[in-house]
Design an enzyme around this catalytic site. Sequence first.
Site, short mmCIF file in Angstrom:
data_model
loop_
_atom_site.label_atom_id
_atom_site.label_comp_id
_atom_site.label_asym_id
_atom_site.label_seq_id
_atom_site.Cartn_x
_atom_site.Cartn_y
_atom_site.Cartn_z
N ASN A 63 0.83 -1.21 0.00
CA ASN A 63 0.00 0.00 0.00
C ASN A 63 0.87 1.26 0.00
OD1 ASN A 63 -2.34 -1.50 0.03
ND2 ASN A 63 -2.78 -1.17 2.20
N HIS A 65 -14.67 2.75 -15.86
CA HIS A 65 -14.61 2.03 -14.59
C HIS A 65 -15.90 1.27 -14.31
CE1 HIS A 65 -14.27 1.76 -10.06
NE2 HIS A 65 -13.08 1.33 -10.44
N TYR A 114 -12.57 -9.76 -2.49
CA TYR A 114 -13.23 -8.46 -2.36
C TYR A 114 -14.73 -8.67 -2.14
CZ TYR A 114 -9.11 -6.29 -4.63
OH TYR A 114 -7.85 -5.87 -4.96
#
Length: 735
Positions: A55, A454, A487
């Site tokens: 990250n 997206h 996810y």
Amino acid sequence: MTKVSEKVSNVIEQSNYLSRDLSWLKFNERVLDQARSLNRTLMERLKFLAITASNMDEFFTIRVGSLYNYLDYGKERVDYSGLREVPFRKALLTAAQQFSKDQHQVFLEELLPLFAENELQLVHHNDLTADEQQQSEAYFDRTIYPMLTPMLYDYTHTFPVLLPKVLIFGVVTKNPDQPHIHEEDHQRLSFVQIPANLPRFMNFERDGEVLFLPLEEIIRQHIKKLYRNVEILSVNLFRITRNGDFTLEESDDIEADFIDEIKQKIKNRRLGRVVRVELEAGDRAPGQEWMVNLLKKRWEIDDYNLFETPSLIDYTSLWQIVRHPDFKDDLPAPHPPVPPLGLEREKVTDIFETMKERDILLHHPYNNFEPVLQLLEQASEDPNVLAIKLTIYRLAKRSRITEALLKAAENGKHVSVLFEVKARFDEENNIREAQRLQKAGCFVIYGISRFKTHTKLLLVVRNEGNRVVRYAHLSSGNYNEETAKLYTDIGLLTTNEVYTQDISEFFNVITGHSLPNDYQNLITAPRDMRKQLINLIRCEAENAQNGLPSGICIKINSLEDQEVISELYKASQAGVRIRLIVRGICCLRPQRPGLSENITVRSLVGDFLEHTRLFYFHNNGDPKVYGGSADIMVRSFDRRIESLFLLADSRVKQEVIHILQYNLLDNINAYVLKEDGNYERCCLDDGGEPFNTQRLFFDVTEEEVMTARLFDDVQPVDTVPDAVEEHEPDEEEVH
């Protein structure tokens, strides 16, 4: 390096908005908190520490890189915190320095002491036996040494290109035969990059333990073999991060200039300005101090950019330990997915017939991604399928999606793919996969001008005798079967003609040159998503002012758009109860007197990455609920092609209300954002029961779903219908 001044701290505290970048660091703190958890195994905790490191790599590459685009070119920037670009750089890097110290504290004081009881060791060269040292030397001579290339930098050699995110030795040497009148005049600096395609650790097994010897330890021990007949003054390990934030210029030739530009930008990431240097901590030898000063001058950085590491540089290498076969049992086995509610059969034999029965809500990873793959794979083989259209943002490395599309094209079906080749860090994979599809005969659109595509939409057109039926999938997540296991996302399978007509219209707009009529069930960006969301918020505020019930509950990844935040503040002041579930960045400051007293913000961080986007508006007891691909961000509204879809089916809507309710009840994975910008982990009340949504969603019952509610004055669906009315499939002329 000094701490942030009191003046700067006051500016940050007084702002009604939280800094996007400082908020992101708070998110990574919550990930690091998982590495501290005593309820997790050592391997789980090492995994979360590795995630924080990757990250941070992306954070410096993109967010800090973006900040330097302003600093380096003299452009003005005012952060949401109220700080200009120069003081904000110091505040941001100071916070990043503190986070780095916290990472090392967790590793050295909390995790490393647990290695022995878990039958592993992190060792140095001197910890090895004579036989093990011989093995490591043989490995160096046979494998490592031929790959190493010293790169000298002095008045006759240009500064070499050093790659980002690889370990590098800076070696300071001098020739002993030269006079020592001016010591530094005879020092030479060279660099040895450690090959990134070698494992970070060499493994040994000893007395039931696994020993991990870092690669840099082996090279350091034998580096004299690279520098014969010269004196080595210092050998210093470091790692750099470069600015990887770039924008693309518009081009008329989308398939040539545009793709070439992306490829060039990817290459340029290796040459971007240095924004971070991680280097070994400790008392600097004269040669090391000289090298550091030279690098600071060369790269135009200062001590804010230097991150001294008292342990391993680059914790992403811990994945090698976590994935070692001997520790496989130390990671909990994933819970097998369960069938979606109302679809008890584990695998349907005919996805088309199943979808015509009713709308199906998929909640990943609790429900399998298999129905989506089955829809594509069955469509690719079905002789009655005429066309397949979908958008792709990120794919799995060995994607069944790609294979199904290739098969469909081979079988003579019309396949249209809007392939977003600008998906950050997936550009190369996406270009490669898009070109495979194009060569197979698919109609591939490489993104839309300056916008990123997206949105996640899929449409299958099928000839069924005297009519054509369209089958659709709308989602908050990517068409990626691997991330669908990790996810949390929702997807809607439907043949409802309102959805399919909207999606057909949407594809015509983004692949052709048409202006859409008003969509019935879609809200799209960059068309009018911000405007429509603001209108929904204002409707709740108006209801509250008129004494009617009101409420807003939103679950997203990031909340950053200032216009929407301002409207949420106004709605709070009007008396609207607002419950926000924001996993990552949140620039809204909750619970500030007179501003946001009616707003609460929580973040869920756990085993799964919370990726679902859901929007709930009370609407005076007749809730409007949306799902989709968009967060509340400037980029989502202005620079991306996004979509939110209204959940029209009452049963599906109730399932989503239940998801939101459970998210608000979670007391295991939840953190609450306080008015000062800090997060506080939810704690169990005395005698309270743990409520872990990431486990409970595997065991949800229909009764729990149909009685879920968010606000007391919204009546839930109190009965489960015996039969659901079948959608009338839409018809269109067969071409």
